[in-house]
Design an enzyme around this catalytic site. Structure first.
Site, PDB file in Angstrom:
ATOM      1  N   LYS A  58      71.667  21.890  46.620  1.00 56.25           N
ATOM      2  CA  LYS A  58      71.550  23.135  47.232  1.00 56.25           C
ATOM      3  C   LYS A  58      69.954  23.339  46.236  1.00 56.25           C
ATOM      4  O   LYS A  58      69.813  24.643  47.453  1.00 56.25           O
ATOM      5  CB  LYS A  58      72.444  23.363  45.337  1.00 56.25           C
ATOM      6  CG  LYS A  58      73.560  24.262  45.958  1.00 56.25           C
ATOM      7  CD  LYS A  58      74.381  25.234  46.473  1.00 56.25           C
ATOM      8  CE  LYS A  58      75.433  25.344  46.792  1.00 56.25           C
ATOM      9  NZ  LYS A  58      75.645  26.843  47.453  1.00 56.25           N
ATOM     10  N   SER A 313      78.141  16.482  47.132  1.00 51.17           N
ATOM     11  CA  SER A 313      77.780  17.088  46.796  1.00 51.17           C
ATOM     12  C   SER A 313      76.790  18.139  45.371  1.00 51.17           C
ATOM     13  O   SER A 313      75.608  18.795  45.595  1.00 51.17           O
ATOM     14  CB  SER A 313      77.971  18.685  47.260  1.00 51.17           C
ATOM     15  OG  SER A 313      79.508  18.820  46.348  1.00 51.17           O
TER      16      SER A 313
END
Length: 329
Positions: A58, A313
């Site tokens: 992110k 991720s």
């Protein structure tokens, strides 16, 4: 709303822009035992986004968005709505430019992500578990204080920032046949697919979602964005993938560049976490293990390939949960 798709030039510009904040993460070979028995890849690599400064991909999109703010916008402060990883990315990038960061966070966000966000100097505003509640509270605070919104996924600059992950994959491993990434709001998958397909059209790109939060898989199948209620999506252990619907811009990129989306079970996510730790010593959070779960347990739903990359991720997992999962047999 803008209709054009993020270009490879935008992605390359984002990579240069965020180089001082986000790191270029490694591809780590994952010799999963017995995987060849599924008739799949000879070589599998994990894209270790868990090694980013905030422990998740992110930071790429948040940095790309925040680094393009004007001095006046920075002085107003930034706000976002997130269950944790985007919160940390925004807090980290905001701190780098000296901006106040306000995070609207659901009450069921993992304590480890909440603590890390606070440690970076952000202010947290608590709401209920529904993603719609987060958005509503953010809108209210923007009206009251004039904060600049840093969306978690449905934003052109966010998509371009997340796409730098896919750019790195192709630059380091141009022969890759298959790239598999998690999907929830769609920021990562839409960006990775945009980069991969524009650089290597022959490479297949698949998204992976928990079956308990399979709204994007349904959207992909029907061609229309589906919305799942929070009481359904909040059931999955993969807290980073509980978004109730994919973003509109993200879905446009997914429709243009993604070859398929599959879902995995909770047991498969937990088993994939154990497999990643055993094979590579990387520490994945549940959301970060879903792509590997697809390779491990859903080979029949994936195309044939020689070399595959699964995006890990994030790695912001509660230590007690990680210990519990690692001790399961």
């Amino acid at each position: 709303m803008e209709q054009s798709l993020v270009s490879i030039d935008e992605i390359r510009a984002a990579a240069a822009r965020i180089a001082s904040i986000a790191i270029r993460t490694p591809l780590i070979r994952a010799p999963f035992p017995g995987l060849s028995g599924h008739g799949t890849a000879k070589e599998i690599y994990l894209k270790a986004e868990s090694l980013q400064p905030v422990g998740a991909f992110k930071i790429r999109g948040a940095a790309n968005k925040i680094l393009q703010l004007t001095p006046e916008e920075i002085s107003l402060g930034v706000i976002t709505y997130s269950s944790g990883n985007h919160a940390q990315g925004v807090a980290y990038a905001a701190r780098e430019v000296g901006a106040k960061a306000v995070i609207v966070m659901p009450s069921n966000a993992p304590a480890v992500k909440r603590a890390a966000t606070l440690a970076m100097g952000a202010e947290i505003v608590d709401v209920g578990v529904a993603s719609s509640e987060r958005l509503a509270k953010s809108d209210e605070l923007v009206r009251r204080h004039g904060y600049i919104v840093i969306p978690p996924y449905d934003d052109r600059q966010i998509i371009a920032g997340q796409a730098t992950c896919g750019l790195e994959i192709i630059e380091e491993l141009p022969a890759v046949d298959l790239v598999v990434a998690p999907v929830s709001g769609g920021g990562l998958l839409s960006g990775v697919a945009a980069a991969v397909k524009q650089l290597s059209p022959r490479t297949k790109v698949y998204g992976v979602e928990p079956e308990l939060a399979g709204d994007t898989a349904e959207s992909f199948r029907t061609g229309q964005i589906a919305t799942w209620p929070a009481e359904l999506t909040s059931r999955t252990i993969a807290d980073g993938l509980r978004t109730q619907s994919v973003g509109e811009r993200n879905f446009a990129h997914i429709q243009a560049f993604v070859d398929g989306i599959i879902t995995v079970t909770e047991a498969e996510i937990r088993a994939a976490m154990r497999a990643i730790v055993a094979a590579t010593r990387l520490v994945p959070e549940p959301s970060g293990a879903v792509a590997a779960a697809a390779l491990l347990f859903h080979a029949s739903e994936l195309p044939r390939y020689t070399t595959a990359v699964a995006v890990v991720s994030g790695g912001n997992v509660d230590p007690a949960l990680l210990a519990e999962i690692l001790l399961e047999f």
